[in-house]
Write a protein that holds these residues in place. Sequence first.
Motif, PDB file in Angstrom:
ATOM      1  N   GLU A  65       0.715  -0.962  -0.491  1.00 55.04           N
ATOM      2  CA  GLU A  65       0.250  -0.376  -0.001  1.00 55.04           C
ATOM      3  C   GLU A  65       0.960   0.816  -0.473  1.00 55.04           C
ATOM      4  O   GLU A  65       1.432   1.393   0.754  1.00 55.04           O
ATOM      5  CB  GLU A  65      -0.640  -0.242   1.159  1.00 55.04           C
ATOM      6  CG  GLU A  65      -1.891   1.390   1.860  1.00 55.04           C
ATOM      7  CD  GLU A  65      -2.836   1.321   2.417  1.00 55.04           C
ATOM      8  OE1 GLU A  65      -3.657   2.113   2.574  1.00 55.04           O
ATOM      9  OE2 GLU A  65      -2.593   0.843   3.745  1.00 55.04           O
ATOM     10  N   VAL A  66       0.755   2.319  -0.983  1.00 52.91           N
ATOM     11  CA  VAL A  66       1.285   3.337  -0.482  1.00 52.91           C
ATOM     12  C   VAL A  66       0.651   4.491  -0.096  1.00 52.91           C
ATOM     13  O   VAL A  66      -0.604   4.303   0.334  1.00 52.91           O
ATOM     14  CB  VAL A  66       1.187   4.523  -2.561  1.00 52.91           C
ATOM     15  CG1 VAL A  66       2.281   5.069  -2.507  1.00 52.91           C
ATOM     16  CG2 VAL A  66       1.877   2.907  -3.197  1.00 52.91           C
ATOM     17  N   LEU A  67       1.873   4.907   1.028  1.00 53.20           N
ATOM     18  CA  LEU A  67       0.767   6.118   1.924  1.00 53.20           C
ATOM     19  C   LEU A  67       1.115   7.381   1.759  1.00 53.20           C
ATOM     20  O   LEU A  67       0.282   7.873   1.701  1.00 53.20           O
ATOM     21  CB  LEU A  67       1.796   5.310   3.447  1.00 53.20           C
ATOM     22  CG  LEU A  67       1.757   4.320   3.766  1.00 53.20           C
ATOM     23  CD1 LEU A  67       2.245   4.038   5.173  1.00 53.20           C
ATOM     24  CD2 LEU A  67       0.510   3.945   3.702  1.00 53.20           C
ATOM     25  N   SER A  68       2.285   7.197   0.984  1.00 52.66           N
ATOM     26  CA  SER A  68       2.550   8.711   0.126  1.00 52.66           C
ATOM     27  C   SER A  68       3.373   9.009  -0.961  1.00 52.66           C
ATOM     28  O   SER A  68       4.221   8.098  -0.764  1.00 52.66           O
ATOM     29  CB  SER A  68       3.125  10.166   1.283  1.00 52.66           C
ATOM     30  OG  SER A  68       4.147   9.620   1.646  1.00 52.66           O
ATOM     31  N   CYS A  69       2.908   9.745  -1.607  1.00 57.21           N
ATOM     32  CA  CYS A  69       4.052  10.175  -2.503  1.00 57.21           C
ATOM     33  C   CYS A  69       4.853  12.031  -3.387  1.00 57.21           C
ATOM     34  O   CYS A  69       3.795  12.322  -3.322  1.00 57.21           O
ATOM     35  CB  CYS A  69       3.953   9.440  -4.025  1.00 57.21           C
ATOM     36  SG  CYS A  69       5.213   9.521  -5.771  1.00 57.21           S
ATOM     37  N   THR A  70       5.517  12.212  -2.732  1.00 53.09           N
ATOM     38  CA  THR A  70       5.345  13.352  -2.721  1.00 53.09           C
ATOM     39  C   THR A  70       7.448  13.015  -4.243  1.00 53.09           C
ATOM     40  O   THR A  70       7.554  13.408  -4.208  1.00 53.09           O
ATOM     41  CB  THR A  70       6.264  15.033  -2.030  1.00 53.09           C
ATOM     42  OG1 THR A  70       5.431  14.233  -1.211  1.00 53.09           O
ATOM     43  CG2 THR A  70       6.149  15.315  -2.223  1.00 53.09           C
ATOM     44  N   SER A  71       7.030  14.611  -5.263  1.00 50.34           N
ATOM     45  CA  SER A  71       7.108  14.738  -6.380  1.00 50.34           C
ATOM     46  C   SER A  71       8.213  15.855  -6.479  1.00 50.34           C
ATOM     47  O   SER A  71       7.253  17.170  -5.980  1.00 50.34           O
ATOM     48  CB  SER A  71       6.390  14.662  -8.294  1.00 50.34           C
ATOM     49  OG  SER A  71       6.934  15.126  -9.470  1.00 50.34           O
ATOM     50  N   SER A  72       9.300  16.242  -6.666  1.00 48.98           N
ATOM     51  CA  SER A  72       9.985  17.423  -6.584  1.00 48.98           C
ATOM     52  C   SER A  72      11.042  17.746  -7.378  1.00 48.98           C
ATOM     53  O   SER A  72      11.369  17.017  -8.029  1.00 48.98           O
ATOM     54  CB  SER A  72      11.002  17.860  -5.180  1.00 48.98           C
ATOM     55  OG  SER A  72      11.591  16.698  -5.295  1.00 48.98           O
TER      56      SER A  72
END
Length: 141
Positions: A65-72
């Motif tokens: 399960e993905v809990l968070s994903c942040t792109s920068s």
Amino acid sequence: MNAHDEVLSAAAQLVSAFARNDREAYFGAFSADASFVFYTLPEPLLSRDAYQVLWDSWRQEQGFEVLSCTSSNAFVSLQGDVAIFVHDVATELRMQGEQYFSQERETIVFKRQEPRAQEQKGLWLACHEHLSAMPERLPSP
């Protein structure tokens, strides 16, 4: 919206779908013949279907399960009907009841699809994804 902004929007939608575990929207962002190279796997996945089968097995067998994903640090290079999107990605996920955090660099190649009758512009779909481990000497985002 210009092509650069369309690609940024397509990438943001793909990352957002991944972050919220929206399987349909996430895989819908890729063409059927998309390929995937993940440094965590021994060999490339040569179709969207191959990745979906692996995704489903992770979910069923390991509680993925993905809990968070942040792109920068996003960068887009337009090459006609192809766009190269590069970014840094910070992901938190759960597998087998344990949480994991990763910092990676990802390249996603998008290709403009032929416009449909109801659309004025073509749709950008990802046709290749390459994920690399972030070099350890870099600071956290």
